[in-house]
Write a protein that holds these residues in place. Structure first.
Motif, short mmCIF file in Angstrom:
data_model
loop_
_atom_site.label_atom_id
_atom_site.label_comp_id
_atom_site.label_asym_id
_atom_site.label_seq_id
_atom_site.Cartn_x
_atom_site.Cartn_y
_atom_site.Cartn_z
N ALA A 162 0.95 -1.29 0.15
CA ALA A 162 -0.11 -0.04 -0.03
C ALA A 162 0.79 1.30 0.01
O ALA A 162 0.37 2.15 -0.67
N TRP A 173 2.27 1.85 -3.52
CA TRP A 173 1.13 2.32 -4.40
C TRP A 173 0.72 3.80 -3.99
O TRP A 173 0.57 4.75 -4.93
N ARG A 174 0.93 4.11 -2.84
CA ARG A 174 0.65 5.52 -2.30
C ARG A 174 1.62 6.50 -2.98
O ARG A 174 1.44 7.63 -3.29
N ARG A 202 1.12 7.11 -6.66
CA ARG A 202 0.09 8.00 -6.71
C ARG A 202 0.69 9.41 -6.57
O ARG A 202 0.45 10.57 -7.21
N PHE A 222 -6.77 5.27 -9.03
CA PHE A 222 -6.36 5.21 -7.66
C PHE A 222 -7.47 5.92 -6.90
O PHE A 222 -8.10 6.91 -7.24
N SER A 227 -5.72 9.00 -0.97
CA SER A 227 -4.37 8.30 -0.46
C SER A 227 -4.92 7.64 0.79
O SER A 227 -3.99 6.69 0.98
N ILE A 233 -5.78 3.63 -0.08
CA ILE A 233 -4.89 2.95 -0.95
C ILE A 233 -4.83 1.48 -0.55
O ILE A 233 -4.73 1.25 0.74
N ASN A 287 -7.26 -1.02 -5.83
CA ASN A 287 -7.41 0.37 -5.82
C ASN A 287 -8.31 0.85 -6.99
O ASN A 287 -9.07 1.66 -6.71
N ARG A 309 -11.61 2.49 -5.69
CA ARG A 309 -11.96 4.06 -6.19
C ARG A 309 -13.45 4.37 -6.57
O ARG A 309 -14.18 5.02 -6.26
#
Length: 379
Positions: free
Chosen positions: A136, A139-140, A143, A227, A230, A233, A240, A244
């Motif tokens: 996570a 991926w944060r 983003r 995404f 935040s 995530i 994700n 979303r």
């Protein structure tokens, strides 16, 4: 005539039993979803093929140990394995069919769990939670980098566009500054009259930006669309994407939303939901089938036939990656349908079906959806 009667009775009984078995299998498969029995059939055939290849290799190893010349040509090995599968007996075929049915009944119960697994819901075991937290965080960070790139592209595009906008006859420097404040953020000049403010608000400044920067900005926007916020995530890309759209619905639990309001939806939206959900289930299940087949092949061939192990793992990895990307693509469409269902339910609840019939609400809502869908096509 009397002597032939027992033979006729036996043939009729055998035919009746065969028809009853085929009808039973047909009824069972009709009750099972395509997303359940197709992965089960693929897993059964792949495992059978892997075992046959292992048997062929084992037989050739035995001949080689006895001093007989044996060619380990991969094409010949695969051909021999496929030939053995094609020459399977009737009893073996019935056994395979029954295996597919049993595996289907087992895997159908875990279809939803396969999606949850690929979303990143991996349980509460601490080592697994650490892995999920690390994914996570990754991926944060992805983003954040996309947001920074989007801002840089916006600034570059505005620097190029503002000179073209300033060249317009109706635009003053104060109006350009006001438009720049809208684009980049900041305080706009307060010296504009109402007509100038209206012109600034109605100006599409992207028309004045270079096409290359516009294309790159759109690509970044598409990537950011995958995404959620935040704070929400998930550890995986599929998680994700779905999260979303779940957030966009405005409902806490999307599954309850669909179950509660499915009977109120227009038939076209119902069929679209079932189709897209079936595809998502299918791709997620097939992803697990590809991974399982690769593991089984690696265990079956092991270090004795390293080349077959490596090739099997590579093929399974490519297949799993392709199926995962297909699942992500299906999740985008399925997520958009969830948002559409939520909008329809809100509109229906606001009208309470008191002044307008459900069919009329459905038609008016579908008309709005077609206007939002590219090329005017309904989902």
């Amino acid at each position: 005539m009397t002597a032939s009667q027992p033979g006729n009775a036996a043939s009729v009984a055998l035919s009746t039993a065969s028809n009853s078995l085929s009808q039973l299998v047909t009824r069972i498969l009709e009750q099972l979803a395509l997303s359940a029995w197709l992965p089960a059939a693929a897993l059964t055939l792949l495992v059978t093929f892997i075992m046959r290849v292992g048997d062929v290799l084992g037989g050739r190893d035995t001949l080689a140990s006895e001093g007989e010349p044996v060619r380990l040509d991969p094409g010949a090995v695969i051909s021999s394995a496929l030939e053995q599968m094609a020459n399977i007996s009737i009893g073996g075929a019935v056994l395979l069919v029954m295996t597919v049915v049993v595996v289907t009944m087992v895997t159908q119960a875990f279809t939803f769990e396969s999606i949850r697994l690929l979303e990143g819901y991996w349980g509460v075991w601490r080592p697994v939670e650490r892995v999920a937290q690390a994914r996570a965080k990754h991926w944060r960070n992805v983003r954040k980098r996309l947001v920074k790139r989007q801002r840089r592209l916006t600034k570059r595009a505005w620097k190029r566009a503002k000179f073209r906008i300033a060249a317009e006859d109706d635009y003053t420097n104060a109006m350009v500054q006001a438009l720049g404040a809208q684009v980049l953020g900041g305080e706009a000049p307060s010296t504009l009259n109402d007509a100038q403010v209206a012109l600034v608000d109605s100006t599409d400044w992207w028309r004045y930006a270079p096409s290359d920067l516009r294309r790159r900005h759109v690509n970044v926007e598409k990537a950011l669309d995958d995404f959620p916020h935040s704070k929400h995530i998930m550890p995986t890309r599929l998680g994700n994407v779905l999260r979303r759209f779940e957030n966009d619905t405005g409902y806490e639990t999307v599954q309850d939303l669909v179950d509660r309001s499915f009977h109120l939806l227009p038939p076209s939206l119902q069929s679209s939901h079932d189709e897209q959900r079936g595809r998502l289930d299918l791709y997620c299940s097939m992803f697990l089938v590809a991974v399982s087949s690769g593991l089984i092949a690696a265990i079956r061939f092991n270090s004795t036939h390293a080349i077959y192990t490596v090739v099997s793992v590579i093929v399974a990895s490519v297949a799993a990656l392709s199926l995962y990307r297909a699942a992500v693509a299906s999740a985008r469409y399925y997520g958009s349908l969830l948002v559409a269902i939520a909008e329809f339910v809100r509109e229906a609840e606001s009208q309470s079906f008191g002044h307008e019939a459900p069919a009329q609400v459905g038609r008016s809502w579908l008309a709005k959806l077609r206007r939002k869908t590219p090329n005017g096509q309904s989902p």
